[in-house]
Design an enzyme around this catalytic site. Structure first.
Site, PDB file in Angstrom:
ATOM      1  N   LYS A   1      30.466  -5.777 -40.507  1.00  0.00           N
ATOM      2  CA  LYS A   1      29.944  -6.622 -39.426  1.00  0.00           C
ATOM      3  C   LYS A   1      28.766  -7.496 -39.883  1.00  0.00           C
ATOM      4  CE  LYS A   1      26.739  -3.265 -37.302  1.00  0.00           C
ATOM      5  NZ  LYS A   1      25.507  -4.071 -37.340  1.00  0.00           N
ATOM      6  N   ASP A   2      28.153  -7.173 -41.025  1.00  0.00           N
ATOM      7  CA  ASP A   2      27.023  -7.961 -41.523  1.00  0.00           C
ATOM      8  C   ASP A   2      27.455  -9.180 -42.331  1.00  0.00           C
ATOM      9  OD1 ASP A   2      25.212  -6.223 -40.399  1.00  0.00           O
ATOM     10  OD2 ASP A   2      24.898  -5.055 -42.233  1.00  0.00           O
TER      11      ASP A   2
ATOM     12  N   ARG B   1      24.256  -8.877 -28.080  1.00  0.00           N
ATOM     13  CA  ARG B   1      25.542  -8.342 -27.605  1.00  0.00           C
ATOM     14  C   ARG B   1      25.331  -7.095 -26.761  1.00  0.00           C
ATOM     15  NH1 ARG B   1      28.168  -4.022 -29.159  1.00  0.00           N
ATOM     16  NH2 ARG B   1      26.817  -3.778 -30.972  1.00  0.00           N
ATOM     17  N   ARG B   2      24.560  -6.159 -27.287  1.00  0.00           N
ATOM     18  CA  ARG B   2      24.299  -4.936 -26.532  1.00  0.00           C
ATOM     19  C   ARG B   2      23.472  -5.233 -25.289  1.00  0.00           C
ATOM     20  NH1 ARG B   2      23.020  -1.978 -32.157  1.00  0.00           N
ATOM     21  NH2 ARG B   2      25.107  -1.124 -32.587  1.00  0.00           N
TER      22      ARG B   2
ATOM     23  N   ARG C   1      13.463  -3.795 -33.938  1.00  0.00           N
ATOM     24  CA  ARG C   1      14.093  -3.834 -35.255  1.00  0.00           C
ATOM     25  C   ARG C   1      13.747  -2.544 -35.962  1.00  0.00           C
ATOM     26  NH1 ARG C   1      13.891  -8.067 -39.902  1.00  0.00           N
ATOM     27  NH2 ARG C   1      15.235  -6.438 -40.742  1.00  0.00           N
TER      28      ARG C   1
ATOM     29  N   ARG D   1      14.009   3.603 -34.991  1.00  0.00           N
ATOM     30  CA  ARG D   1      14.470   3.394 -33.619  1.00  0.00           C
ATOM     31  C   ARG D   1      14.494   4.699 -32.829  1.00  0.00           C
ATOM     32  NH1 ARG D   1      18.615  -1.686 -33.719  1.00  0.00           N
ATOM     33  NH2 ARG D   1      17.805  -2.670 -35.579  1.00  0.00           N
TER      34      ARG D   1
ATOM     35  N   CYS E   1      27.764 -13.478 -37.657  1.00  0.00           N
ATOM     36  CA  CYS E   1      27.714 -12.030 -37.459  1.00  0.00           C
ATOM     37  C   CYS E   1      26.551 -11.633 -36.555  1.00  0.00           C
ATOM     38  CB  CYS E   1      27.592 -11.323 -38.808  1.00  0.00           C
ATOM     39  SG  CYS E   1      26.064 -11.710 -39.690  1.00  0.00           S
TER      40      CYS E   1
END
Length: 320
Positions: free
Chosen positions: A78-79, A126-127, A144, A150, A238
């Site tokens: 996905k990156d 997106r989230r 980040r 996180r 992406c």
């Protein structure tokens, strides 16, 4: 004497864990391997992804592969930018891990149990868009950092929850920290989330053959190709607020024979130009279609065309 394959990877715990699975598979096939870590701009900067640019976690790896410093590069699929690199070949897309997103919340809570006003951390438009669309009154906080950073924000009480890729937590052996795995009906994952992309130089046919024959998974490659074709057709990198998930399903052909087909769902977040893509309200557009396993890219473009007709337009934004 057998050649040693030098496998390039980022130095994060997650990247090393992902690369370790590839190295193990190649060693089981009889290859000799060496893992080499490569610093990327994304590792060296704490600035928001939108400021650093698309490909910050992959460009240095690709350059090291192209100039012969390493023979193989392992990426989180996905990156990768959607545009191909003519110097390199996508030699293998291994069997995908669970692509869904996961919630890590205080007190073992699920998304529906978090009270209105709860602070949810994510750096992903997106989230954020899909969380807003659930109408739960959650406050989205941009963050980040790696998985430890996180999750620690939840443990320390700075946040009530964070949303992460389930595949990353699985590869780090931290599935027990998940309080809920989010259904794609609630939150479609990023295109190719949970999948790895293994590249070699385009002229290194021996390595390409080894990787393709040893670790490539046809169904995962097709699903990821459909999802990323959707992303590319929306002119979104992406790092865009786009979700997509392709599943391989059984269907019947004209002669009532069972065949495998791809079922693709896509979602795009659309917000006003002056609205913050993380904290502001976002409209979610959705589309889906089913197509042949061998026509993955066409299927992705077809779903993207439907999203564009609905008003998706050209999208951008930082995905982390």
């Amino acid at each position: 004497m057998m050649r040693t394959l030098r496998i390039g990877t980022r130095g994060s715990a997650l990247a090393l864990a992902q690369t370790g699975t590839i190295a193990d598979a190649l060693e089981r096939a009889g290859a000799r391997v060496e893992i080499i870590t490569v610093k990327t701009p994304g590792d060296l900067s704490s600035a928001p992804i939108a400021e650093i640019g698309v490909g910050v976690f992959t460009s240095a790896l690709r350059d090291a592969l192209a100039d012969g410093t390493v023979d193989v590069a392992v990426h989180s699929y996905k990156d990768l930018p959607t545009a191909p690199d003519p110097r390199l070949s996508l030699a293998a897309v291994p069997l995908r891990a669970d692509p869904r997103d996961a919630l890590v919340a205080r007190d073992g809570l699920t998304l529906g149990e978090l009270p209105a006003g709860s602070r949810i951390g994510t750096g992903s438009p997106r989230r954020a868009a899909q969380l807003h669309a659930l109408g739960l009154g959650l406050v989205i906080v941009p963050i980040r950092g790696n998985v430890d950073t996180r999750v620690r924000k939840v443990r320390d009480g700075e946040l009530d929850a964070v949303v992460l890729a389930r595949a990353g937590l699985a590869r780090l052996g931290r599935l027990d920290e998940i309080t809920e795995t989010l259904d794609p009906i609630q939150m479609l994952p990023a295109p190719a989330q949970g999948a790895l992309a293994v590249e070699c130089r385009v002229d290194d046919v021996d390595t390409e053959h080894l990787l393709r024959s040893t670790i490539d998974d046809e169904a995962t490659r097709a699903a990821a190709a459909a999802e990323r074709a959707l992303l590319a057709a929306l002119e979104a990198g992406c790092s865009a607020p786009v979700g997509a998930l392709a599943d391989v399903v059984e269907d019947f052909d004209a002669d009532d024979r069972v065949v495998l087909r791809l079922s693709l769902r896509g979602a795009a977040g659309v917000h006003a130009p002056d609205t913050d893509p993380i904290t502001g309200p976002v409209d979610i557009l959705r589309a889906s279609a089913t197509g042949d396993l061998t026509e993955a890219a066409q299927l992705g473009r077809a779903v993207a065309a439907e999203l564009l007709e609905l008003g998706a337009g050209v999208l951008s934004g930082p995905e982390q």
